[in-house]
Write an enzyme that holds these catalytic residues in place. Structure first.
Site, PDB file in Angstrom:
ATOM      1  N   ILE A  79       0.862  -1.186   0.000  1.00  0.00           N
ATOM      2  CA  ILE A  79       0.000   0.000   0.000  1.00  0.00           C
ATOM      3  C   ILE A  79       0.893   1.229   0.000  1.00  0.00           C
ATOM      4  O   ILE A  79       1.778   1.363   0.854  1.00  0.00           O
ATOM      5  CB  ILE A  79      -0.932   0.033   1.227  1.00  0.00           C
ATOM      6  CG1 ILE A  79      -1.831  -1.201   1.262  1.00  0.00           C
ATOM      7  CG2 ILE A  79      -1.783   1.292   1.222  1.00  0.00           C
ATOM      8  CD1 ILE A  79      -2.699  -1.289   2.508  1.00  0.00           C
ATOM      9  N   HIS A 161      -9.977  18.334  -4.069  1.00  0.00           N
ATOM     10  CA  HIS A 161     -10.754  19.335  -4.788  1.00  0.00           C
ATOM     11  C   HIS A 161     -10.367  19.313  -6.258  1.00  0.00           C
ATOM     12  O   HIS A 161      -9.179  19.296  -6.597  1.00  0.00           O
ATOM     13  CB  HIS A 161     -10.506  20.741  -4.211  1.00  0.00           C
ATOM     14  CG  HIS A 161     -11.065  20.924  -2.834  1.00  0.00           C
ATOM     15  ND1 HIS A 161     -12.418  21.050  -2.583  1.00  0.00           N
ATOM     16  CD2 HIS A 161     -10.454  21.001  -1.623  1.00  0.00           C
ATOM     17  CE1 HIS A 161     -12.622  21.204  -1.289  1.00  0.00           C
ATOM     18  NE2 HIS A 161     -11.437  21.165  -0.677  1.00  0.00           N
ATOM     19  N   CYS A 203     -15.217  16.912  -7.059  1.00  0.00           N
ATOM     20  CA  CYS A 203     -16.198  17.591  -7.908  1.00  0.00           C
ATOM     21  C   CYS A 203     -15.873  17.318  -9.377  1.00  0.00           C
ATOM     22  O   CYS A 203     -14.707  17.346  -9.781  1.00  0.00           O
ATOM     23  CB  CYS A 203     -16.183  19.089  -7.632  1.00  0.00           C
ATOM     24  SG  CYS A 203     -16.662  19.541  -5.947  1.00  0.00           S
ATOM     25  N   SER A 231     -20.123  16.931   0.861  1.00  0.00           N
ATOM     26  CA  SER A 231     -19.620  16.382   2.123  1.00  0.00           C
ATOM     27  C   SER A 231     -20.764  15.771   2.920  1.00  0.00           C
ATOM     28  O   SER A 231     -21.947  15.910   2.583  1.00  0.00           O
ATOM     29  CB  SER A 231     -18.920  17.476   2.925  1.00  0.00           C
ATOM     30  OG  SER A 231     -19.804  18.565   3.131  1.00  0.00           O
TER      31      SER A 231
END
Length: 441
Positions: A79, A161, A203, A231
């Site tokens: 990972i 974002h 978004c 959210s």
């Protein structure tokens, strides 16, 4: 009566054989479904691209996925975890060393065994692309590398974002959908994956997989182009939202998955409908070669269990046969042992002392030379009120030569120069110079 009993027994045996054949076929189907993926190992690259306290939910998103894949069997060694900010140690955190994904602080996803590979300002577009393509410096440790091959199934999860065709990294740079598509193509050309699952929670997330063109690639996004990813779960004690909606419902779905689960990808596509997410999740499967209905969730979120199916009977009770004595003797003859020569310690110490003394003498000469040059440059021109220029130069030249000899070594001071200087200091020429310096103009 006997004939009637015989018919019953025959019917029961037929039903038993039929059920046995059905169960055998089911086992073979499950085994075939397991081996159809063609992969032998699993990797996960989990990235949070946002900084600052108000983006707490993005760190919680990533740590929640990290917790799920570890629970399903992918170890930390496979990972690569990238967190752009350390919310657990933020001074605004009312509960230090914790990150919660559920309100009322029910679930701490930070835990005691989180291994962050890239943190803070290490989370950049360049480092992310280098991890994917394997173009890392030679000094990079194995824990920071994606050491996958052509039999690896890779899960890539991104949150942060974004906008139409880009994803921001730390509010200072961004990665475009074209750059991401080219990185996946490099991975395919370099045989760095067998199948790849790409998930993004941001978004307009669907815009990030529009430019993909590499084979064996499946993509999911939390929102379509022109939509925001919202959210979820505000917490009054912490003061921020704890997670994003899509990842929250994704993790609820994964909580019901166990390592031997037969849940397929078509069921994953139905996670978080618009009534729950408010946005419209999307997915893309045209580049994927297999039918998503036959792809197990554990093909990407779990770890491979190496098994071998055989129809032969293996006797585990028989003792192991010892190796012949001839082979053992040959191995002993090949192993030749010898002593390594000891280091010449005394010679090394002598060399070190010699180099140290040489460096000391060199530094002393350099300092003396620098002081002499500084003093000579300082007194290049006599004061404007001095008329005995030659006498002034002579006095300073003698003083400089004496000072240089004294600073170089006290034993190298010349008595001849000392008596010469004392004789000159008693001369009438020096008295005239000093008298002219005292007279006002």
């Amino acid at each position: 009566m006997a004939r009637h009993c015989t018919v019953k027994i025959f019917v029961l045996l037929s039903l038993f054989n039929l059920s046995f054949l059905v169960s055998t076929n089911n086992i073979e189907d499950k085994a075939g479904q397991f081996f159809n993926s063609g992969h032998t190992n699993n990797w996960a690259v989990l990235v949070c691209t946002s900084r600052f306290w108000f983006n707490y939910r993005h760190v919680a998103n990533t740590l929640s996925v990290y917790r799920s894949v570890k629970r399903l069997g992918i170890p930390d060694s496979r990972i690569v975890l990238m967190l752009a900010d350390d919310m657990a140690c933020n001074h605004r955190n009312p509960k230090p060393a914790t990150v919660f994904s559920h309100k009322n602080m029910e679930l701490n996803v930070y835990g005691d065994d989180v291994e962050v590979d890239y943190r803070g300002y290490e989370v950049t577009v360049e480092n992310f692309l280098r991890v994917l393509t394997g173009r890392l410096p030679a000094s990079t440790p194995r824990s920071k590398r994606l050491l996958s091959d052509d039999r690896s199934n890779i899960l890539i999860y991104l949150t942060g974002h974004g906008g139409n065709g880009f994803l921001k990294f730390q509010d200072s740079e961004e990665i475009s959908n074209v750059e991401l598509a080219d990185a996946f193509e490099q991975m395919w050309q370099k045989r760095r994956y067998n199948e790849l699952l790409f998930i993004i929670d941001t978004c307009q997330g669907a815009s990030m997989y529009e430019r993909f063109y590499s084979p064996n690639l499946m993509a999911l996004a939390s929102s379509q182009v022109g939509e925001d990813s919202l959210s979820h779960q505000p917490d009054l004690a912490i003061g921020v939202h704890l997670m994003d909606r899509y990842t929250f419902y994704l993790l609820e779905f994964l909580e019901d998955i166990h390592p031997s689960s037969t849940t397929n990808m078509n069921q994953l596509f139905k996670v978080c409908p618009k009534s729950q997410c408010v946005s419209t999740p999307g997915h893309r499967t045209d580049l994927f070669l297999r039918d998503p209905g036959r792809v197990l969730i554990t093909d990407f979120f779990g770890s491979v269990r190496k098994v071998e199916i055989t129809m032969e009977t293996i006797n585990l009770s028989s003792p192991m046969e010892p190796l012949p004595e001839r082979i053992l003797s040959e191995d002993r003859q090949r192993e030749t042992q010898y002593y390594v020569d000891q280091l010449p310690v005394s010679g090394i110490i002598h060399q070190v002392n010699t180099r140290t003394h040489a460096r000391t003498r060199t530094h002393a000469r350099t300092r003396t030379h620098a002081r002499t040059r500084t003093r000579t440059r300082t007194h290049t021109h006599p004061p404007p009120h001095c008329s005995g220029t030659r006498s002034y130069y002579k006095v300073h030249q003698l003083r400089h030569s004496a000072d240089s000899d004294l600073h170089t070594s006290p034993l190298s001071f010349s008595l001849e120069k000392f008596f010469h200087l004392r004789t000159f200091l008693k001369s009438p020429t020096l008295a005239l110079v000093l008298k002219q310096q005292k007279e006002p103009h």
